[in-house]
Scaffold this motif. Structure first.
Motif, mmCIF file in Angstrom:
data_model
loop_
_atom_site.group_PDB
_atom_site.id
_atom_site.type_symbol
_atom_site.label_atom_id
_atom_site.label_comp_id
_atom_site.label_asym_id
_atom_site.label_seq_id
_atom_site.Cartn_x
_atom_site.Cartn_y
_atom_site.Cartn_z
ATOM 1 N N THR A 204 6.214 -10.420 0.192
ATOM 2 C CA THR A 204 6.091 -9.579 1.380
ATOM 3 C C THR A 204 7.327 -9.719 2.256
ATOM 4 O O THR A 204 7.882 -8.721 2.742
ATOM 5 C CB THR A 204 4.828 -9.955 2.179
ATOM 6 N N LEU A 209 6.646 -4.879 -1.390
ATOM 7 C CA LEU A 209 5.229 -4.673 -1.082
ATOM 8 C C LEU A 209 4.421 -4.243 -2.296
ATOM 9 O O LEU A 209 3.239 -4.573 -2.409
ATOM 10 C CB LEU A 209 5.096 -3.644 0.041
ATOM 11 N N ALA A 212 3.717 -7.432 -4.153
ATOM 12 C CA ALA A 212 2.749 -8.216 -3.378
ATOM 13 C C ALA A 212 1.357 -7.619 -3.489
ATOM 14 O O ALA A 212 0.363 -8.347 -3.638
ATOM 15 C CB ALA A 212 3.189 -8.285 -1.917
ATOM 16 N N VAL A 242 0.115 -7.691 3.994
ATOM 17 C CA VAL A 242 0.536 -6.684 3.020
ATOM 18 C C VAL A 242 -0.053 -5.321 3.374
ATOM 19 O O VAL A 242 0.657 -4.302 3.394
ATOM 20 C CB VAL A 242 0.103 -7.091 1.595
ATOM 21 N N ASP A 392 11.401 -7.930 5.422
ATOM 22 C CA ASP A 392 10.269 -7.694 6.309
ATOM 23 C C ASP A 392 10.644 -8.050 7.748
ATOM 24 O O ASP A 392 10.349 -7.309 8.685
ATOM 25 C CB ASP A 392 9.069 -8.520 5.856
#
Length: 415
Positions: A204, A209, A212, A242, A392
């Protein structure tokens, strides 16, 4: 009297400390073969043998027959593990580990336990660099002992520590190794879930993503139904991040609520508060922030941690208060809290929390009218996060910058 093999280890240690060979110690009153069997633990010593060896070594018999404080890893480890809260056992424990390493007939499993505990102590102090050093040794020992569950646990802890330091380049292979070993050795749900959860967190932060989310689906399908509440709760709050990053905010909050519902304060007060601080942080990072939920969860954790919290935990609470105050429009309070934390010479926040605190200060500068200074600060933070491969976190910085500038324009237009 010490039972074997401890007597033999102590005997050999005293001999080596004096630089004596077995032949020099036995003299004419004992055979080297008998001494060798005593040192290896194969034979129990007689009273006569103890008296003779003490004389040859130039020590009291008690030096051979009594457990010396600080001189035996198992003794120091037991004392550290059973110590009352607030007892600082790190120095004695580390010395015992180093003494054990110098003994050729060492105790790798005991040393592993000691290093695990030392890592926990360092983590509790917020000293992640020191923790990383202990965990590197832990991984080496895990490879030596060749116990799959110890390897997985060492790599999981190492990956988490590296995330706290912002070193995702090293955290990713550590997390991948942990999950690979857990699956290859068909380890129990607890170890597999811990490994997969930490990997979800790493992926993440790296901005992957889709990867994840695949892990989250596996967790929900294969592991959560039989997982113990503490591990299930951690997996759920990690999965909530997530969902939020994918724009599914309702699922994100539902996962947070589900994590909190799994655990009561009467079960484990420390974990109960950790769940609430983690949920608060996750709620405030949602887009838009879930301010009401964050305020409720932070209030619950605040009451407990103000009484029993460690310095790093209290810093975390104050940082969360600053973020909450900002989102509630109480900018003076947010400014005071963040400023006090940033000036603390003993700031022990993890890398991501430090960056988010700096982002908050940059946003406040922009809102105070120091637009160029605030923008420059946020741009620098975004570049640093990108260089660290924490996409992120970089996205959070850019989004914060864009949102704050839009708020300023809206405010100017309203005037």
């Amino acid at each position: 009297m010490l039972e074997q093999p401890h007597f033999g280890r102590q005997l050999r240690k005293l001999r080596l400390e004096r630089g004596l060979s077995q032949a020099a110690v036995v003299g004419e009153g004992m055979s080297t073969g008998y001494l060798s069997r005593l040192e290896s633990g194969e034979r129990r010593p007689t009273g006569r043998a103890i008296s003779y060896l003490a004389q040859q070594l130039g020590v009291e018999a008690s030096a051979l027959t009594e457990l010396r404080a600080g001189g035996c890893l198992s003794h120091v480890l037991a004392a550290a593990a059973s110590a009352p809260p607030g007892t600082d056992s790190a120095a004695a424990l580390l010395q015992a580990v180093r003494d054990d390493e110098r003994d050729e007939r060492d105790d790798p499993t005991g040393r592993w336990q000691a290093l695990w505990l030392l890592g926990r102590i360092s983590e509790g102090h917020g000293d992640y660099e020191q923790e990383r050093g202990h965990l590197r040794e832990l991984i080496q020992l895990s490879e030596l002992i060749a116990a799959p569950e110890l390897r997985v646990r060492a790599y999981v802890r190492y990956a988490r520590c590296l995330c706290a330091l912002g070193d995702l380049r090293a955290a990713e292979p550590a997390a991948v190794t942990a999950l690979g070993v857990a699956r290859a050795e068909r380890l129990p749900v607890a170890d597999t879930l811990a490994a997969q959860t930490v990997l979800v967190g790493v992926e993440t932060e790296l901005g992957r993503l889709d990867v994840a989310e695949r892990h989250v689906r596996e967790i929900e399908r294969e592991l959560l139904p039989t997982a113990a509440p503490p591990l299930a709760a951690e997996a759920l709050w990690t999965a909530s991040v997530v969902a939020d990053r994918q724009g599914d905010h309702d699922t994100a909050q539902a996962r947070l609520e589900g994590a909190l519902a799994l655990f009561q304060g009467s079960d484990d007060l420390s974990l109960w508060t950790r769940l609430r601080t983690a949920a608060t942080a996750a709620a405030l990072r949602m887009s838009p922030p879930r301010v009401a939920a964050a305020e409720r969860w932070l209030g619950e954790a605040d009451v407990v941690l103000e009484l029993i919290g460690t310095p790093p935990q209290l810093q975390e609470i104050r940082a969360l208060r600053a973020h909450l105050a900002f989102h509630q429009g109480r900018w003076d309070e947010a400014r005071a809290l963040s400023g006090a934390l940033s000036s603390d010479a003993e700031l022990r926040l993890p890398y991501g929390d430090r960056v988010r605190l700096a982002v908050l200060e940059g946003r406040l500068k922009i809102l105070d009218g120091r637009v160029d200074q605030g923008v420059a600060s946020l741009r620098r933070l975004a570049r640093q996060a990108t260089d660290a491969r924490n996409l992120d976190l970089a996205a959070h910085v850019w989004q914060s910058l864009a949102t704050t500038l839009a708020d300023v324009r809206t405010s100017d237009a309203a005037r």
